[in-house]
Each structure stands twice: as C-alpha cells, then as structure tokens.
Design a protein around this motif. Structure first.
Motif, mmCIF file in Angstrom:
data_model
loop_
_atom_site.group_PDB
_atom_site.id
_atom_site.type_symbol
_atom_site.label_atom_id
_atom_site.label_comp_id
_atom_site.label_asym_id
_atom_site.label_seq_id
_atom_site.Cartn_x
_atom_site.Cartn_y
_atom_site.Cartn_z
ATOM 1 N N VAL A 35 98.360 37.310 -112.247
ATOM 2 C CA VAL A 35 97.950 36.005 -112.876
ATOM 3 C C VAL A 35 97.108 35.334 -111.783
ATOM 4 C CG1 VAL A 35 98.692 33.591 -113.913
ATOM 5 C CG2 VAL A 35 99.753 35.648 -114.632
ATOM 6 N N PRO A 36 95.911 34.959 -112.143
ATOM 7 C CA PRO A 36 95.136 34.208 -111.135
ATOM 8 C C PRO A 36 95.664 32.714 -110.808
ATOM 9 C CG PRO A 36 93.741 34.965 -112.804
ATOM 10 C CD PRO A 36 95.181 35.288 -113.202
ATOM 11 N N ASP A 37 95.575 32.298 -109.645
ATOM 12 C CA ASP A 37 96.186 31.173 -109.249
ATOM 13 C C ASP A 37 95.292 29.949 -110.162
ATOM 14 O OD1 ASP A 37 97.703 28.878 -108.083
ATOM 15 O OD2 ASP A 37 96.288 28.795 -106.304
ATOM 16 N N ARG A 38 96.321 28.785 -110.842
ATOM 17 C CA ARG A 38 95.842 27.776 -111.520
ATOM 18 C C ARG A 38 96.697 26.779 -111.411
ATOM 19 N NH1 ARG A 38 95.179 30.542 -117.407
ATOM 20 N NH2 ARG A 38 95.743 28.299 -117.814
ATOM 21 N N ALA A 39 95.960 25.719 -110.965
ATOM 22 C CA ALA A 39 96.731 24.300 -110.900
ATOM 23 C C ALA A 39 97.489 24.068 -112.095
ATOM 24 C CB ALA A 39 96.078 23.151 -110.768
ATOM 25 N N ASP A 40 96.878 24.191 -113.671
ATOM 26 C CA ASP A 40 97.861 23.976 -114.648
ATOM 27 C C ASP A 40 99.065 24.807 -115.156
ATOM 28 O OD1 ASP A 40 96.101 26.119 -115.375
ATOM 29 O OD2 ASP A 40 96.293 25.699 -117.355
ATOM 30 N N GLY A 51 108.378 30.074 -115.332
ATOM 31 C CA GLY A 51 108.038 30.601 -116.528
ATOM 32 C C GLY A 51 106.876 31.615 -116.484
ATOM 33 N N VAL A 52 105.908 31.304 -115.600
ATOM 34 C CA VAL A 52 104.724 31.949 -115.300
ATOM 35 C C VAL A 52 105.240 33.431 -114.916
ATOM 36 C CG1 VAL A 52 102.488 32.458 -114.127
ATOM 37 C CG2 VAL A 52 103.105 30.261 -115.225
ATOM 38 N N PHE A 54 108.247 34.784 -114.869
ATOM 39 C CA PHE A 54 108.832 35.590 -115.757
ATOM 40 C C PHE A 54 107.935 36.074 -116.726
ATOM 41 C CE2 PHE A 54 110.849 36.280 -119.808
ATOM 42 C CZ PHE A 54 112.170 37.042 -119.638
ATOM 43 N N THR A 55 106.970 35.559 -117.396
ATOM 44 C CA THR A 55 106.215 35.856 -118.498
ATOM 45 C C THR A 55 105.223 37.157 -117.975
ATOM 46 O OG1 THR A 55 106.128 33.629 -119.640
ATOM 47 C CG2 THR A 55 104.478 35.324 -120.073
ATOM 48 N N LEU A 56 104.696 36.812 -116.763
ATOM 49 C CA LEU A 56 103.950 37.983 -115.850
ATOM 50 C C LEU A 56 104.798 39.357 -115.990
ATOM 51 C CD1 LEU A 56 101.609 39.095 -114.334
ATOM 52 C CD2 LEU A 56 102.613 37.944 -112.364
ATOM 53 N N ALA A 57 105.919 39.058 -115.378
ATOM 54 C CA ALA A 57 106.742 40.259 -115.168
ATOM 55 C C ALA A 57 107.137 40.945 -116.555
ATOM 56 C CB ALA A 57 108.151 39.989 -114.348
ATOM 57 N N GLU A 58 107.685 40.183 -117.536
ATOM 58 C CA GLU A 58 108.019 40.722 -118.897
ATOM 59 C C GLU A 58 106.850 41.272 -119.507
ATOM 60 O OE1 GLU A 58 108.788 40.901 -123.075
ATOM 61 O OE2 GLU A 58 107.468 39.739 -122.361
ATOM 62 N N SER A 59 105.724 40.844 -119.135
ATOM 63 C CA SER A 59 104.212 41.497 -119.756
ATOM 64 C C SER A 59 103.943 42.782 -119.064
ATOM 65 C CB SER A 59 103.185 40.524 -119.637
ATOM 66 O OG SER A 59 103.254 39.188 -120.314
ATOM 67 N N ALA A 60 104.230 42.795 -117.814
ATOM 68 C CA ALA A 60 104.218 44.020 -117.021
ATOM 69 C C ALA A 60 105.117 45.039 -117.409
ATOM 70 C CB ALA A 60 104.179 43.801 -115.634
ATOM 71 N N ALA A 91 106.910 31.074 -104.550
ATOM 72 C CA ALA A 91 105.631 31.581 -104.903
ATOM 73 C C ALA A 91 104.370 30.854 -104.617
ATOM 74 C CB ALA A 91 105.363 32.175 -106.334
ATOM 75 N N SER A 92 103.344 31.315 -104.300
ATOM 76 C CA SER A 92 102.011 30.361 -104.165
ATOM 77 C C SER A 92 100.846 31.244 -104.447
ATOM 78 C CB SER A 92 101.873 29.839 -102.812
ATOM 79 O OG SER A 92 101.706 30.724 -101.534
ATOM 80 N N GLY A 93 99.786 30.670 -104.802
ATOM 81 C CA GLY A 93 98.735 31.542 -105.240
ATOM 82 C C GLY A 93 98.662 32.552 -106.391
ATOM 83 N N GLU A 94 97.776 33.539 -106.282
ATOM 84 C CA GLU A 94 97.879 34.617 -107.450
ATOM 85 C C GLU A 94 99.297 35.204 -107.139
ATOM 86 O OE1 GLU A 94 94.361 36.746 -108.670
ATOM 87 O OE2 GLU A 94 95.066 38.304 -107.675
ATOM 88 N N VAL A 95 99.703 35.617 -108.396
ATOM 89 C CA VAL A 95 100.867 36.444 -107.968
ATOM 90 C C VAL A 95 100.690 37.707 -108.973
ATOM 91 C CG1 VAL A 95 102.748 34.761 -107.771
ATOM 92 C CG2 VAL A 95 101.990 35.272 -110.165
ATOM 93 N N ARG A 96 101.252 38.811 -108.466
ATOM 94 C CA ARG A 96 101.291 40.164 -109.214
ATOM 95 C C ARG A 96 102.370 41.081 -109.408
ATOM 96 N NH1 ARG A 96 100.757 45.170 -106.362
ATOM 97 N NH2 ARG A 96 99.041 46.509 -106.994
ATOM 98 N N ALA A 97 102.452 41.419 -110.476
ATOM 99 C CA ALA A 97 103.888 42.187 -111.073
ATOM 100 C C ALA A 97 103.421 43.597 -111.064
ATOM 101 C CB ALA A 97 104.143 41.577 -112.219
ATOM 102 N N GLU A 98 104.395 44.526 -110.642
ATOM 103 C CA GLU A 98 104.489 45.899 -110.677
ATOM 104 C C GLU A 98 105.712 46.223 -111.418
ATOM 105 O OE1 GLU A 98 103.742 49.846 -108.016
ATOM 106 O OE2 GLU A 98 103.061 47.845 -107.444
ATOM 107 N N ALA A 99 105.563 47.059 -112.588
ATOM 108 C CA ALA A 99 106.694 47.544 -113.295
ATOM 109 C C ALA A 99 106.689 49.121 -113.328
ATOM 110 C CB ALA A 99 106.556 46.843 -114.795
#
Length: 150
Positions: A35-40, A51-52, A54-60, A91-99
């Motif tokens: 997920v790219p880093d976004r202020a919103d 929540g971001v 969690f959703t990133l990880a669950e999607s992965a 966390a800060s910045g862009e985050v990455r999930a590996e599943a």
C-alpha cells in the motif's frame, strides 16, 4: 484457466481498490503486495492505520490462497475464518505484505475431494520500507463447498 489473482481481488473486493493495494507478485501459494503511503490512510501517529495493515495482510493472504487453489473456485469458495495480528512496531511510509500458504495444496484438495471442508493457515509479515517487520498475522482459511443449484 489463467487467473490474474490481483485483478480478481481488486474487482471483487472494492475496499482493496480504495486502499490502493498493489499486487506485486502472486504465485505458488505466495503473494507480495503493498500500500503506497497516503496521508488519508494515516492514524494519529502519522503512519498507516492498523486497519490498513490488517486489510493489506488479509488481502495478501487471500492472494496466496487463490494462487494455489484458484482452480477450485468452480466448486468451493475460499473464506477467511479467523485472523490473529501482532502489531510489533509503529509503521511509517509505504508498507508491504508477504504471505505464504502453510499447508500442502494437494492435502487441501484431497480433503475437499473427500467431502470435508478443509481449514488451513496463511502466515503474513508486514514490513516498512526498511524491511522491518511492523506486523505479523496468521489468517485461517477454509474452502466452503458450493451448494448444488436447485
């Protein structure tokens, strides 16, 4: 059948599109997305909201399941049943999930063939741009056999 797992997930899970999840690699029971880093999408401390993460990880995890078991979609629906998450660092910045799928594909399909509802886990690590693990999840999935039409 050729299945573009990332495209399928973005079409069928609108919230993944809302977050801007990017699927980088999906194959053989593994998936990497970010997920790219976004202020919103930030929380009160300026990083991606829990929540971001969690959703990133669950999607992965779902992408990892589909990459291994997508050929079973005509007879079963993959469903996440439980998830545990450990938030390790802010966390800060862009985050990455590996599943990665923790079960053997052939054993899962054999259970489905036997009329069982297979249950299996997917492990996910979420990292920041420096590669530091900021969250770790285990998502438990099942394949619910499709109900006969009629």
């Amino acid at each position: 059948m050729s299945l573009d797992v990332g495209e399928l997930l973005l079409e069928s899970v609108p919230f993944a599109r809302t977050l801007g999840i990017v699927f980088e690699s999906v194959a053989d029971g593994r998936a990497i997305c970010r997920v790219p880093d976004r202020a919103d999408l930030h929380n009160h401390v300026g990083g991606p909201h829990a929540g971001v993460l969690f959703t990133l990880a669950e999607s992965a995890s779902g992408a990892a399941v589909l990459s291994s078991l997508g050929d079973q979609l005509s007879r079963a629906v993959p469903l996440a049943t439980t998830a545990t998450i450990e938030y390790r660092k802010v966390a800060s910045g862009e985050v990455r999930a590996e599943a990665r799928l923790l079960a053997d594909r052939d054993e899962i399909v054999a259970r489905l063939d036997a009329g069982d509802r297979p249950v299996f886990d997917v492990a996910v690590e979420v990292t920041n741009t420096e590669g530091v693990v900021v969250a770790a999840l285990t998502v438990t999935w099942t394949l619910r056999p499709n109900r006969p039409a009629g």
